[in-house]
Design a protein around this motif. Structure first.
Motif, PDB file in Angstrom:
ATOM      1  N   VAL A  26       0.846  -1.201   0.000  1.00  0.00           N
ATOM      2  CA  VAL A  26       0.000   0.000   0.000  1.00  0.00           C
ATOM      3  C   VAL A  26       0.881   1.251   0.000  1.00  0.00           C
ATOM      4  O   VAL A  26       0.618   2.206  -0.740  1.00  0.00           O
ATOM      5  CB  VAL A  26      -0.975  -0.003   1.204  1.00  0.00           C
ATOM      6  CG1 VAL A  26      -1.652   1.352   1.364  1.00  0.00           C
ATOM      7  CG2 VAL A  26      -1.999  -1.112   1.045  1.00  0.00           C
ATOM      8  N   ALA A  27       1.924   1.256   0.816  1.00  0.00           N
ATOM      9  CA  ALA A  27       2.835   2.409   0.867  1.00  0.00           C
ATOM     10  C   ALA A  27       3.493   2.633  -0.493  1.00  0.00           C
ATOM     11  O   ALA A  27       3.623   3.780  -0.947  1.00  0.00           O
ATOM     12  CB  ALA A  27       3.889   2.198   1.953  1.00  0.00           C
ATOM     13  N   GLU A  28       3.885   1.547  -1.155  1.00  0.00           N
ATOM     14  CA  GLU A  28       4.477   1.668  -2.501  1.00  0.00           C
ATOM     15  C   GLU A  28       3.462   2.207  -3.501  1.00  0.00           C
ATOM     16  O   GLU A  28       3.800   3.064  -4.333  1.00  0.00           O
ATOM     17  CB  GLU A  28       5.025   0.318  -2.960  1.00  0.00           C
ATOM     18  CG  GLU A  28       6.280  -0.111  -2.239  1.00  0.00           C
ATOM     19  CD  GLU A  28       6.698  -1.543  -2.576  1.00  0.00           C
ATOM     20  OE1 GLU A  28       6.168  -2.132  -3.547  1.00  0.00           O
ATOM     21  OE2 GLU A  28       7.563  -2.073  -1.853  1.00  0.00           O
ATOM     22  N   ASP A  29       2.225   1.737  -3.427  1.00  0.00           N
ATOM     23  CA  ASP A  29       1.171   2.238  -4.320  1.00  0.00           C
ATOM     24  C   ASP A  29       0.945   3.733  -4.100  1.00  0.00           C
ATOM     25  O   ASP A  29       0.776   4.489  -5.067  1.00  0.00           O
ATOM     26  CB  ASP A  29      -0.143   1.480  -4.101  1.00  0.00           C
ATOM     27  CG  ASP A  29      -0.104   0.048  -4.607  1.00  0.00           C
ATOM     28  OD1 ASP A  29       0.849  -0.310  -5.340  1.00  0.00           O
ATOM     29  OD2 ASP A  29      -1.025  -0.719  -4.252  1.00  0.00           O
ATOM     30  N   LEU A  30       0.937   4.153  -2.862  1.00  0.00           N
ATOM     31  CA  LEU A  30       0.774   5.575  -2.563  1.00  0.00           C
ATOM     32  C   LEU A  30       1.929   6.376  -3.132  1.00  0.00           C
ATOM     33  O   LEU A  30       1.732   7.445  -3.728  1.00  0.00           O
ATOM     34  CB  LEU A  30       0.664   5.803  -1.049  1.00  0.00           C
ATOM     35  CG  LEU A  30      -0.598   5.317  -0.363  1.00  0.00           C
ATOM     36  CD1 LEU A  30      -0.454   5.453   1.158  1.00  0.00           C
ATOM     37  CD2 LEU A  30      -1.816   6.066  -0.858  1.00  0.00           C
ATOM     38  N   GLN A  31       3.130   5.859  -2.948  1.00  0.00           N
ATOM     39  CA  GLN A  31       4.338   6.528  -3.452  1.00  0.00           C
ATOM     40  C   GLN A  31       4.269   6.671  -4.967  1.00  0.00           C
ATOM     41  O   GLN A  31       4.496   7.746  -5.502  1.00  0.00           O
ATOM     42  CB  GLN A  31       5.584   5.726  -3.049  1.00  0.00           C
ATOM     43  CG  GLN A  31       6.886   6.390  -3.394  1.00  0.00           C
ATOM     44  CD  GLN A  31       7.183   7.573  -2.497  1.00  0.00           C
ATOM     45  OE1 GLN A  31       6.762   7.602  -1.344  1.00  0.00           O
ATOM     46  NE2 GLN A  31       7.864   8.558  -3.022  1.00  0.00           N
ATOM     47  N   GLU A  32       3.930   5.584  -5.652  1.00  0.00           N
ATOM     48  CA  GLU A  32       3.852   5.599  -7.118  1.00  0.00           C
ATOM     49  C   GLU A  32       2.749   6.521  -7.624  1.00  0.00           C
ATOM     50  O   GLU A  32       2.864   7.094  -8.710  1.00  0.00           O
ATOM     51  CB  GLU A  32       3.623   4.179  -7.647  1.00  0.00           C
ATOM     52  CG  GLU A  32       4.828   3.272  -7.484  1.00  0.00           C
ATOM     53  CD  GLU A  32       4.520   1.820  -7.796  1.00  0.00           C
ATOM     54  OE1 GLU A  32       3.414   1.520  -8.287  1.00  0.00           O
ATOM     55  OE2 GLU A  32       5.399   0.979  -7.524  1.00  0.00           O
ATOM     56  N   ILE A  35       0.784  10.242  -3.930  1.00  0.00           N
ATOM     57  CA  ILE A  35      -0.036  10.629  -2.773  1.00  0.00           C
ATOM     58  C   ILE A  35       0.873  10.754  -1.559  1.00  0.00           C
ATOM     59  O   ILE A  35       1.556   9.791  -1.185  1.00  0.00           O
ATOM     60  CB  ILE A  35      -1.149   9.589  -2.516  1.00  0.00           C
ATOM     61  CG1 ILE A  35      -2.072   9.505  -3.740  1.00  0.00           C
ATOM     62  CG2 ILE A  35      -1.918   9.946  -1.249  1.00  0.00           C
ATOM     63  CD1 ILE A  35      -3.073   8.378  -3.678  1.00  0.00           C
ATOM     64  N   PRO A  36       0.915  11.941  -0.960  1.00  0.00           N
ATOM     65  CA  PRO A  36       1.793  12.114   0.204  1.00  0.00           C
ATOM     66  C   PRO A  36       1.340  11.235   1.376  1.00  0.00           C
ATOM     67  O   PRO A  36       0.145  11.081   1.622  1.00  0.00           O
ATOM     68  CB  PRO A  36       1.662  13.597   0.555  1.00  0.00           C
ATOM     69  CG  PRO A  36       0.510  14.119  -0.214  1.00  0.00           C
ATOM     70  CD  PRO A  36       0.156  13.136  -1.274  1.00  0.00           C
ATOM     71  N   HIS A  37       2.301  10.676   2.060  1.00  0.00           N
ATOM     72  CA  HIS A  37       2.015   9.846   3.223  1.00  0.00           C
ATOM     73  C   HIS A  37       3.250   9.780   4.103  1.00  0.00           C
ATOM     74  O   HIS A  37       4.361  10.032   3.639  1.00  0.00           O
ATOM     75  CB  HIS A  37       1.577   8.434   2.807  1.00  0.00           C
ATOM     76  CG  HIS A  37       2.663   7.657   2.150  1.00  0.00           C
ATOM     77  ND1 HIS A  37       3.083   7.894   0.858  1.00  0.00           N
ATOM     78  CD2 HIS A  37       3.437   6.652   2.617  1.00  0.00           C
ATOM     79  CE1 HIS A  37       4.068   7.058   0.554  1.00  0.00           C
ATOM     80  NE2 HIS A  37       4.302   6.307   1.602  1.00  0.00           N
ATOM     81  N   LYS A  38       3.016   9.465   5.344  1.00  0.00           N
ATOM     82  CA  LYS A  38       4.125   9.280   6.281  1.00  0.00           C
ATOM     83  C   LYS A  38       4.732   7.919   5.985  1.00  0.00           C
ATOM     84  O   LYS A  38       4.046   6.903   6.028  1.00  0.00           O
ATOM     85  CB  LYS A  38       3.592   9.352   7.713  1.00  0.00           C
ATOM     86  CG  LYS A  38       4.662   9.259   8.763  1.00  0.00           C
ATOM     87  CD  LYS A  38       4.063   9.395  10.154  1.00  0.00           C
ATOM     88  CE  LYS A  38       5.141   9.224  11.191  1.00  0.00           C
ATOM     89  NZ  LYS A  38       4.610   9.295  12.538  1.00  0.00           N
ATOM     90  N   GLY A  39       5.990   7.872   5.693  1.00  0.00           N
ATOM     91  CA  GLY A  39       6.620   6.630   5.262  1.00  0.00           C
ATOM     92  C   GLY A  39       6.872   5.607   6.350  1.00  0.00           C
ATOM     93  O   GLY A  39       6.701   4.419   6.137  1.00  0.00           O
ATOM     94  N   ASP A  40       7.279   6.058   7.510  1.00  0.00           N
ATOM     95  CA  ASP A  40       7.692   5.108   8.556  1.00  0.00           C
ATOM     96  C   ASP A  40       6.673   5.101   9.682  1.00  0.00           C
ATOM     97  O   ASP A  40       6.874   5.699  10.730  1.00  0.00           O
ATOM     98  CB  ASP A  40       9.077   5.477   9.066  1.00  0.00           C
ATOM     99  CG  ASP A  40       9.681   4.395   9.926  1.00  0.00           C
ATOM    100  OD1 ASP A  40       9.244   3.229   9.821  1.00  0.00           O
ATOM    101  OD2 ASP A  40      10.587   4.706  10.718  1.00  0.00           O
ATOM    102  N   ILE A  41       5.564   4.424   9.451  1.00  0.00           N
ATOM    103  CA  ILE A  41       4.494   4.355  10.441  1.00  0.00           C
ATOM    104  C   ILE A  41       4.789   3.229  11.427  1.00  0.00           C
ATOM    105  O   ILE A  41       5.051   2.101  11.012  1.00  0.00           O
ATOM    106  CB  ILE A  41       3.139   4.105   9.749  1.00  0.00           C
ATOM    107  CG1 ILE A  41       2.813   5.272   8.816  1.00  0.00           C
ATOM    108  CG2 ILE A  41       2.034   3.896  10.764  1.00  0.00           C
ATOM    109  CD1 ILE A  41       1.591   5.047   7.957  1.00  0.00           C
TER     110      ILE A  41
END
Length: 182
Positions: A26-32, A35-41
């Motif tokens: 999911v984090a990779e999909d957001l990155q691609e 979409i901004p997101h906190k990476g290290d949750i």
């Protein structure tokens, strides 16, 4: 914001790894997608299954925190469905067997992952000293329970709490634990 993700009902390292893999995807999909997101949750898991409590040292190497769900842990450890009136009374979180699972979780996580307790037991002011003595670092309670729980925590002496917890692990049953707590 301050977001943490916690996976419920984990009983094997394989399940935890699968859940973390989905999170990475999911984090990779957001990155691609840009979409901004906190990476290290921070990632944690519920300890609701007795096997998870016994294997806490293994899990603690793969998570940031463990949250002991005392309602489910008690139900599964004592084979007493809390929604079944015929056996619900058997599911008593003050049972020394449940306390031993909480202690095992804390020992296994020590120095690796934070341990908290949620569920009705966390808000039981009689249990606060006992939980701290077993090694629990945080209690998750409903808003109405916060003032009483805070007051109970502030009254605890850590050394006394550890001695008491050690004694109560060998109690004969839940009623014996309650009597010794006063």
């Amino acid at each position: 914001g301050d977001v943490r993700i916690m996976f419920p009902l984990i009983s094997s390292l394989g399940e935890l790894r699968e859940a973390k893999a989905v999170l990475r995807d999911v984090a990779e999909d957001l990155q691609e997608s840009g979409i901004p997101h906190k990476g290290d949750i921070p990632v944690g898991m519920m300890v609701e299954v007795p096997a998870a409590a016994v294997k806490a040292a293994t899990f603690a190497r793969h998570v940031d925190f463990l949250s002991i769900g005392t309602n489910d842990l008690t139900q599964y450890a004592l084979a007493a469905d809390r929604n079944n009136d015929a056996v619900a009374a058997l599911g008593d979180t003050f049972d020394p067997g449940v306390l031993a699972l909480i202690a095992a979780t804390c020992r296994g996580a020590e120095g690796r992952a934070a341990v908290s307790v949620c569920g009705e037991f966390a808000a039981d002011e009689r249990a606060v000293q006992l939980l701290i003595g077993l090694g629990v670092g945080a209690l998750s309670v409903t808003p109405p329970a916060v003032p009483g729980t805070k007051e109970a925590v502030r009254a605890v002496d850590g050394r006394d709490a550890r001695r008491l917890a050690d004694e109560l692990l060998s109690a004969s049953g839940a009623e014996d634990v309650r009597q010794r707590l006063g």
